[in-house]
Design a protein around this motif. Structure first.
Motif, PDB file in Angstrom:
ATOM      1  N   ILE A 185      11.205  -0.590  -0.627  1.00 50.90           N
ATOM      2  CA  ILE A 185      10.650  -1.814   0.203  1.00 50.90           C
ATOM      3  C   ILE A 185      10.258  -1.069   1.666  1.00 50.90           C
ATOM      4  CG2 ILE A 185      11.223  -3.697   1.518  1.00 50.90           C
ATOM      5  CD1 ILE A 185      13.421  -4.164  -0.274  1.00 50.90           C
ATOM      6  N   TYR A 186       8.716  -1.423   1.868  1.00 45.16           N
ATOM      7  CA  TYR A 186       8.275  -0.993   3.088  1.00 45.16           C
ATOM      8  C   TYR A 186       8.096  -1.904   4.300  1.00 45.16           C
ATOM      9  CZ  TYR A 186       6.469   2.922   0.311  1.00 45.16           C
ATOM     10  OH  TYR A 186       6.415   3.993  -0.242  1.00 45.16           O
ATOM     11  N   GLU A 241       0.711   3.230  -8.514  1.00 44.53           N
ATOM     12  CA  GLU A 241       0.032   3.635  -7.237  1.00 44.53           C
ATOM     13  C   GLU A 241      -0.377   2.618  -6.486  1.00 44.53           C
ATOM     14  OE1 GLU A 241      -3.030   6.368  -8.857  1.00 44.53           O
ATOM     15  OE2 GLU A 241      -1.435   8.029  -9.235  1.00 44.53           O
ATOM     16  N   TRP A 242      -0.177   1.333  -6.708  1.00 46.45           N
ATOM     17  CA  TRP A 242      -0.632   0.156  -6.048  1.00 46.45           C
ATOM     18  C   TRP A 242       0.445  -0.355  -4.827  1.00 46.45           C
ATOM     19  CZ3 TRP A 242      -5.779  -0.116  -6.826  1.00 46.45           C
ATOM     20  CH2 TRP A 242      -5.971   0.596  -8.043  1.00 46.45           C
ATOM     21  N   GLY A 243      -0.051  -0.594  -3.851  1.00 47.84           N
ATOM     22  CA  GLY A 243       1.113  -1.166  -2.833  1.00 47.84           C
ATOM     23  C   GLY A 243       0.348  -2.656  -2.866  1.00 47.84           C
ATOM     24  N   LYS A 244       1.795  -3.503  -3.084  1.00 43.90           N
ATOM     25  CA  LYS A 244       1.760  -4.794  -3.307  1.00 43.90           C
ATOM     26  C   LYS A 244       2.475  -5.876  -2.440  1.00 43.90           C
ATOM     27  CE  LYS A 244       0.826  -4.517  -8.337  1.00 43.90           C
ATOM     28  NZ  LYS A 244      -0.258  -5.457  -8.456  1.00 43.90           N
ATOM     29  N   GLU A 253      -3.044  -4.267  -2.735  1.00 44.37           N
ATOM     30  CA  GLU A 253      -4.033  -3.492  -1.667  1.00 44.37           C
ATOM     31  C   GLU A 253      -5.052  -2.447  -2.786  1.00 44.37           C
ATOM     32  OE1 GLU A 253      -5.989  -1.406   0.802  1.00 44.37           O
ATOM     33  OE2 GLU A 253      -4.875  -3.134   1.397  1.00 44.37           O
ATOM     34  N   PRO A 254      -6.294  -2.748  -2.574  1.00 43.52           N
ATOM     35  CA  PRO A 254      -7.186  -2.121  -3.491  1.00 43.52           C
ATOM     36  C   PRO A 254      -7.172  -0.541  -3.393  1.00 43.52           C
ATOM     37  CG  PRO A 254      -8.200  -3.908  -2.023  1.00 43.52           C
ATOM     38  CD  PRO A 254      -6.926  -3.623  -1.534  1.00 43.52           C
ATOM     39  N   GLY A 255      -6.878   0.032  -2.036  1.00 39.30           N
ATOM     40  CA  GLY A 255      -6.849   1.533  -2.151  1.00 39.30           C
ATOM     41  C   GLY A 255      -5.736   2.025  -2.723  1.00 39.30           C
ATOM     42  N   GLN A 256      -5.889   3.107  -3.720  1.00 38.67           N
ATOM     43  CA  GLN A 256      -4.652   3.360  -4.204  1.00 38.67           C
ATOM     44  C   GLN A 256      -3.790   4.335  -3.571  1.00 38.67           C
ATOM     45  OE1 GLN A 256      -7.196   4.947  -7.746  1.00 38.67           O
ATOM     46  NE2 GLN A 256      -5.209   4.203  -8.837  1.00 38.67           N
ATOM     47  N   LYS A 257      -2.300   4.348  -3.698  1.00 36.48           N
ATOM     48  CA  LYS A 257      -1.420   5.087  -3.067  1.00 36.48           C
ATOM     49  C   LYS A 257      -1.400   4.774  -1.704  1.00 36.48           C
ATOM     50  CE  LYS A 257      -1.774   8.988  -6.193  1.00 36.48           C
ATOM     51  NZ  LYS A 257      -1.932  10.547  -6.371  1.00 36.48           N
ATOM     52  N   ILE A 258      -1.546   3.618  -1.149  1.00 34.84           N
ATOM     53  CA  ILE A 258      -1.354   3.033  -0.018  1.00 34.84           C
ATOM     54  C   ILE A 258      -0.496   1.962   0.472  1.00 34.84           C
ATOM     55  CG2 ILE A 258      -2.670   2.078   2.006  1.00 34.84           C
ATOM     56  CD1 ILE A 258      -5.193   3.153   0.845  1.00 34.84           C
ATOM     57  N   PRO A 259       0.537   2.180   0.990  1.00 40.45           N
ATOM     58  CA  PRO A 259       1.810   1.145   0.929  1.00 40.45           C
ATOM     59  C   PRO A 259       1.502   0.310   2.120  1.00 40.45           C
ATOM     60  CG  PRO A 259       2.498   3.398   1.965  1.00 40.45           C
ATOM     61  CD  PRO A 259       1.425   3.393   1.344  1.00 40.45           C
ATOM     62  N   ILE A 260       1.846  -0.957   2.112  1.00 40.41           N
ATOM     63  CA  ILE A 260       1.814  -2.054   2.967  1.00 40.41           C
ATOM     64  C   ILE A 260       2.967  -2.045   4.027  1.00 40.41           C
ATOM     65  CG2 ILE A 260       1.759  -4.573   3.395  1.00 40.41           C
ATOM     66  CD1 ILE A 260       0.249  -4.590   0.435  1.00 40.41           C
ATOM     67  N   PHE A 297       0.360 -11.930   8.713  1.00 38.00           N
ATOM     68  CA  PHE A 297      -0.358 -10.756   8.850  1.00 38.00           C
ATOM     69  C   PHE A 297       0.174  -9.593   7.869  1.00 38.00           C
ATOM     70  CE2 PHE A 297      -2.160 -12.820  12.243  1.00 38.00           C
ATOM     71  CZ  PHE A 297      -3.593 -12.333  12.642  1.00 38.00           C
ATOM     72  N   ALA A 298      -0.365  -8.702   7.302  1.00 42.27           N
ATOM     73  CA  ALA A 298      -0.041  -7.307   6.785  1.00 42.27           C
ATOM     74  C   ALA A 298      -1.042  -6.301   7.098  1.00 42.27           C
ATOM     75  CB  ALA A 298      -0.289  -7.749   5.179  1.00 42.27           C
ATOM     76  N   GLY A 299      -0.449  -5.315   7.283  1.00 37.36           N
ATOM     77  CA  GLY A 299      -1.029  -4.031   7.712  1.00 37.36           C
ATOM     78  C   GLY A 299      -0.527  -2.815   6.812  1.00 37.36           C
ATOM     79  N   THR A 300      -1.569  -1.967   6.645  1.00 36.36           N
ATOM     80  CA  THR A 300      -1.212  -0.878   5.588  1.00 36.36           C
ATOM     81  C   THR A 300      -0.876   0.435   6.268  1.00 36.36           C
ATOM     82  OG1 THR A 300      -3.618   0.000   5.263  1.00 36.36           O
ATOM     83  CG2 THR A 300      -2.552  -2.155   4.069  1.00 36.36           C
ATOM     84  N   ALA A 301      -0.605   1.536   5.685  1.00 34.05           N
ATOM     85  CA  ALA A 301      -0.546   3.069   5.997  1.00 34.05           C
ATOM     86  C   ALA A 301      -2.109   3.546   6.504  1.00 34.05           C
ATOM     87  CB  ALA A 301       0.065   3.887   5.106  1.00 34.05           C
ATOM     88  N   ALA A 302      -2.849   3.096   5.806  1.00 32.36           N
ATOM     89  CA  ALA A 302      -4.388   3.194   6.151  1.00 32.36           C
ATOM     90  C   ALA A 302      -5.058   2.700   7.233  1.00 32.36           C
ATOM     91  CB  ALA A 302      -5.078   3.437   4.870  1.00 32.36           C
ATOM     92  N   GLY A 303      -4.303   1.714   7.867  1.00 34.38           N
ATOM     93  CA  GLY A 303      -4.973   0.949   9.100  1.00 34.38           C
ATOM     94  C   GLY A 303      -5.769  -0.299   8.729  1.00 34.38           C
ATOM     95  N   THR A 304      -5.929  -0.422   7.164  1.00 34.37           N
ATOM     96  CA  THR A 304      -6.209  -2.036   6.710  1.00 34.37           C
ATOM     97  C   THR A 304      -5.189  -3.091   7.333  1.00 34.37           C
ATOM     98  OG1 THR A 304      -7.304  -1.097   5.069  1.00 34.37           O
ATOM     99  CG2 THR A 304      -7.127  -3.157   4.834  1.00 34.37           C
ATOM    100  N   VAL A 305      -5.956  -4.346   8.030  1.00 34.61           N
ATOM    101  CA  VAL A 305      -5.258  -5.523   8.055  1.00 34.61           C
ATOM    102  C   VAL A 305      -5.645  -6.395   7.369  1.00 34.61           C
ATOM    103  CG1 VAL A 305      -4.473  -7.031  10.110  1.00 34.61           C
ATOM    104  CG2 VAL A 305      -4.913  -4.335  10.613  1.00 34.61           C
ATOM    105  N   VAL A 306      -4.977  -7.592   6.754  1.00 32.95           N
ATOM    106  CA  VAL A 306      -5.279  -8.597   6.090  1.00 32.95           C
ATOM    107  C   VAL A 306      -4.478  -9.810   6.520  1.00 32.95           C
ATOM    108  CG1 VAL A 306      -6.030  -7.603   4.149  1.00 32.95           C
ATOM    109  CG2 VAL A 306      -3.691  -8.188   4.293  1.00 32.95           C
ATOM    110  N   LYS A 307      -4.931 -10.889   6.519  1.00 35.30           N
ATOM    111  CA  LYS A 307      -4.541 -12.317   7.064  1.00 35.30           C
ATOM    112  C   LYS A 307      -4.443 -13.282   6.020  1.00 35.30           C
ATOM    113  CE  LYS A 307      -5.191 -15.457  10.925  1.00 35.30           C
ATOM    114  NZ  LYS A 307      -6.109 -15.606  12.271  1.00 35.30           N
ATOM    115  N   SER A 308      -3.443 -13.970   5.726  1.00 30.63           N
ATOM    116  CA  SER A 308      -3.394 -15.175   5.002  1.00 30.63           C
ATOM    117  C   SER A 308      -3.221 -16.435   5.958  1.00 30.63           C
ATOM    118  CB  SER A 308      -2.118 -14.900   4.042  1.00 30.63           C
ATOM    119  OG  SER A 308      -2.001 -16.425   3.250  1.00 30.63           O
ATOM    120  N   VAL A 309      -3.822 -17.384   5.613  1.00 33.48           N
ATOM    121  CA  VAL A 309      -3.544 -18.676   6.333  1.00 33.48           C
ATOM    122  C   VAL A 309      -2.948 -19.785   5.703  1.00 33.48           C
ATOM    123  CG1 VAL A 309      -5.687 -18.286   8.028  1.00 33.48           C
ATOM    124  CG2 VAL A 309      -5.971 -19.422   6.071  1.00 33.48           C
TER     125      VAL A 309
END
Length: 405
Positions: free
Chosen positions: A120-121, A142-145, A162-169, A183-195
């Motif tokens: 778990i991350y 290889e997918w972060g979910k 997460e579309p980027g492979q091997k990138i955990p959330i 909000f969710a953020g990844t190890a690569a700096g991507t930030v996504v948001k759900s409303v």
């Protein structure tokens, strides 16, 4: 972004990281004289226990890691904690690789909740439906979910990949007031948001460089959001993540704008006004240097009652901002605490003058806004991943432990 769903029915749980035993041990601070049994607790080696609780505002701590008569989670690496918003004593914890656990009696006994991925991350309890819904992030291949359960953990489905492979959330955070927002953020700096409570997601903000480790919200202004890039800096958003502001970059722009203004004014023959603006530039430059954002930030905490107040823990000290992270002051903590990273900070939800943190193997508490400190020794065997106040009664605090590489 496109959603992918994975229905998972869990039939059993392997308590990896669990061990037998787990006798409660009391560790005391320096506020009252210690009993002989308490002194012996200091004399022995570090005590195993992933979760520690104080019931007296930090004077003593006890291990709270029991699962049943034969097993405990003393060796589990604790990631995060979540309190049921209506039921006192009902608490959930997420671990790195031992699953999720729930207690209904304030930590006296824990019940495992199955989660499909081994590791778990990030983990949060959905406060819209805390009896049934939780979110947790993990890796499948290889997918972060991001996974969600709507039945208390019996089944899980993935609601974001997460579309980027091997990138955990690496970060999940639910807005404490507008609870449909996550909000969710990844190890690569991507930030996504759900409303809509995780049904759909959208990318928000400009590019962030680094691992997003925490997302926090202002106590009053609903759109104000803070984002921590682990070991680096805090970003600020005034519009719910549409744009992330790096204050140090923003302050340099302010300086450049003033210098350009001074040049334009002087070129029109108004030398006196130009000199006045240049003095403003000099004063602003001095303030920017003296109150710059601390470097190497590893934890943040937003004051639960005072708007704009933000705390930052670093590898060398504790800092506070009173203007949404733009300018900072160092808090005068005990000097020896600066030798250890401050990985978690908490502010009493009923009293903003009370601040706590853990550095090394000591608990620090101030009741006067950081002017003076009480300390309590912790005979723990690992680093502290979090320290939190019980929202129902702030004399109760939990500490979670984990190994840090």
């Amino acid at each position: 972004m496109k959603k992918q769903f994975l229905g998972v029915v869990v039939g059993s749980l392997l308590l990896s990281g669990c061990s037998l035993g787990g006798v409660p041990v009391s560790l005391t601070g320096n506020e009252n004289s210690a009993t002989s049994s308490e002194i012996s607790a200091f004399a022995i080696k570090s005590v195993s226990g992933s979760l520690w609780k104080t019931e007296d505002s930090g004077k003593t701590f006890m291990v709270k890691s029991q699962v049943d008569a034969k097993s405990s989670i003393t060796k589990a690496d604790i990631l995060s904690i979540a309190y049921h918003p209506q039921k006192s004593g009902m608490i959930y914890v997420g671990t790195v690789d031992s699953g999720i656990f729930k207690t209904e009696n304030g930590g006296d006994q824990w019940t495992p909740i199955a989660f499909p991925p081994k590791r778990i991350y990030s983990f949060i309890l959905d406060k819209n439906d805390p009896d049934n819904r939780m979110f947790a992030s993990g890796m499948v291949g290889e997918w972060g979910k991001i996974f969600r359960t709507d039945d208390g953990g019996t089944t899980w489905r993935d609601v974001y990949t997460e579309p980027g492979q091997k990138i955990p959330i690496t970060a999940l955070s639910q807005h404490f007031r507008e609870r449909n927002i996550i909000f969710a953020g990844t190890a690569a700096g991507t930030v996504v948001k759900s409303v809509d409570s995780g049904e759909t997601w959208a990318n928000v903000g400009n590019e962030i460089n680094g691992t997003v480790s925490d997302i926090a919200f202002d106590s009053t202004k609903s759109l104000v959001t803070y984002l921590l890039v682990f070991g680096q800096k805090v970003y600020y958003s005034s519009d719910g993540g549409v744009q992330w502001i790096d204050w140090e970059v923003e302050k340099q722009k302010e300086m450049a704008d003033l210098q350009d203004r001074a040049s334009r004014v002087s070129s029109k023959g108004n030398r006196s006004e130009g000199d006045s603006i240049r003095n403003q530039v000099t004063n602003l430059s001095k303030r920017n240097q003296e109150n710059e954002m601390p470097r190497g930030i590893v934890s943040i905490a937003s004051d639960p009652t005072q708007s704009g107040v933000l705390y930052a823990g670093t590898n060398v000290g504790l800092f506070r901002s009173t203007d949404f992270g733009k300018y900072w002051e160092e808090i005068n903590i005990i000097e020896s605490a600066k030798a250890f990273p401050i990985r978690s900070i908490a502010v009493n939800p009923q009293d903003s003058e009370e601040i706590v943190f853990v550095a090394g193997k000591a608990f620090y508490k101030s009741i006067d806004g950081g002017v003076t400190w009480m300390t309590t020794g912790l005979n723990v065997d690992r680093g502290v991943s979090f320290i939190t106040y019980d929202p129902f009664d702030p004399k109760y605090l939990f500490i979670g432990l984990r190994n840090f590489k």
